[in-house]
Design a protein around this motif. Structure first.
Motif, short mmCIF file in Angstrom:
data_model
loop_
_atom_site.label_atom_id
_atom_site.label_comp_id
_atom_site.label_asym_id
_atom_site.label_seq_id
_atom_site.Cartn_x
_atom_site.Cartn_y
_atom_site.Cartn_z
N ASP A 138 11.68 -10.53 30.07
CA ASP A 138 10.61 -10.22 29.13
C ASP A 138 10.70 -8.74 28.80
OD1 ASP A 138 8.79 -8.60 30.98
OD2 ASP A 138 8.90 -10.49 32.08
N PRO A 139 10.01 -8.28 27.77
CA PRO A 139 10.10 -6.86 27.40
C PRO A 139 9.66 -5.90 28.50
CG PRO A 139 9.16 -8.14 25.60
CD PRO A 139 9.23 -9.06 26.79
N GLY A 140 8.99 -6.41 29.55
CA GLY A 140 8.60 -5.56 30.66
C GLY A 140 9.76 -5.23 31.59
N ASN A 144 15.64 -5.10 29.12
CA ASN A 144 15.08 -5.62 27.88
C ASN A 144 14.18 -4.59 27.20
OD1 ASN A 144 16.25 -8.17 27.64
ND2 ASN A 144 14.78 -9.08 29.05
N GLY A 145 13.42 -3.84 27.99
CA GLY A 145 12.54 -2.83 27.42
C GLY A 145 13.31 -1.76 26.68
N LYS A 149 13.14 -0.98 22.64
CA LYS A 149 12.84 0.35 22.13
C LYS A 149 13.92 0.86 21.17
CE LYS A 149 8.97 1.23 24.29
NZ LYS A 149 7.69 1.44 23.54
N PRO A 155 11.61 -8.47 20.49
CA PRO A 155 10.71 -8.59 21.65
C PRO A 155 10.16 -10.00 21.84
CG PRO A 155 9.66 -7.37 19.85
CD PRO A 155 11.10 -7.52 19.49
#
Length: 311
Positions: A138-140, A144-145, A149, A155
């Motif tokens: 996940d974007p967290g 992936n974050g 960005k 996302p």
């Protein structure tokens, strides 16, 4: 006098050799014996089946896939780890080039050595927790974050690094390299510090650059250390059980997923030994691992053997 020396040597070695035979050689012999039976691992009863387990391995697609992954690790893990460790060790010891105090490493080399060696302090459990955060689907997640960005990832559809058959193996390889580089950096650094600085200074006076001194001086003089590192990393490549079983699905069944795309021999062995109750079959895999590792170690030592360089 010679007789007394022989008695002393025999008495000194008797207990260690006996312990080695009982604790190491005998279990290997037992494993080979069990591999010739249909032992379930839960019952003392077993039937002799000869080489059936070994012939079944040749027709086992999952086992052949696992061997393929181990062989790929065998090529990539030692090569990439040693190259990175050599490069960083070279920069931290002689990469600063000549100064008022002679050949030296880059500024802050001592601090960098501690940072690079830090992963060796972590247990496998800590590595698993750390990189599960890096590879979160996940974007967290860290990876992936960063991609989100940078605008390189949607996302709404993040990459499932450890659940994607196309990425899971490379994720495991990256963790193994990250965890191993620091140790071999310190190993190569210790070996480099024994090389007389005069050799590097003479090369500098002759106009040699960093690449030339690295290829023509550092690698030849560290060849025996590189050879030893290669054998240790080859053994690690034939294992990788703890990391694969902890990081990859299915949970509780020793990993190897998804769809056996991260399977290694050790995880498939343990799955057959405990949940499936095919201990004899699993022992046959253990014997295969033993002989593959033994042959590869001997071959690598033979192939990389060269005359010792004195300095």
């Amino acid at each position: 006098m010679r007789h007394r020396q022989s008695r002393f040597i025999f008495g000194f070695l008797f207990v260690p050799v006996l312990l080695y035979a009982v604790l190491v050689i005998w279990p290997y012999l037992q494993t080979f014996g069990y591999s010739l039976t249909d032992w379930s691992g839960f019952s003392p009863s077993m039937n002799f089946v000869g080489l059936k387990n070994y012939t079944d391995l040749l027709h086992d697609d999952v086992f052949m896939t696992a061997i393929g992954h181990n062989l790929l690790l065998l090529v990539l893990l030692p090569t990439l780890t040693i190259l990175l460790a050599l490069f960083f060790a070279f920069m931290l010891n002689v990469g600063g080039r000549g100064g008022t105090t002679g050949i030296q490493g880059v500024r802050g080399a001592a601090f960098y050595k501690v940072v690079f060696f830090l992963p060796q302090v972590f247990s496998v459990a800590i590595l698993v927790v750390l990189f599960e955060g890096v590879y979160r689907s996940d974007p967290g997640g860290l990876l992936n974050g960063v991609l989100v960005k940078l605008g390189l990832e949607n996302p709404q559809h993040p990459i499932e690094w450890l659940s994607d058959p196309d990425t899971v193996f490379w994720c495991i390889l990256a963790v193994l390299i990250w965890a191993g580089v620091g140790f071999y950096l310190v190993l190569f650094s210790a070996a480099m510090q024994s090389i007389p600085k005069d050799i590097y200074e003479a090369a500098l006076l002759d106009g040699s650059g960093r690449a030339q001194t690295f290829l023509k001086i550092t690698i030849p003089l560290l060849w025996e250390t590189i050879q030893t590192a290669w054998v240790f990393l080859a053994i690690a490549a034939m294992d990788a059980f703890a990391l694969v079983s902890s990081m990859t699905p299915p949970a509780g069944l020793y990993g190897g997923g998804p769809n056996h795309r991260s399977e290694v021999i050790a995880t498939y062995l343990m799955r057959n030994f405990l949940p499936l109750g095919k201990a004899g079959y699993a022992c046959a895999m253990g014997v295969v691992i033993f002989f593959i590792t033994l042959v590869l170690s001997v071959v690598s030592l033979r192939v990389t053997r060269r005359e010792r360089i004195e300095y």
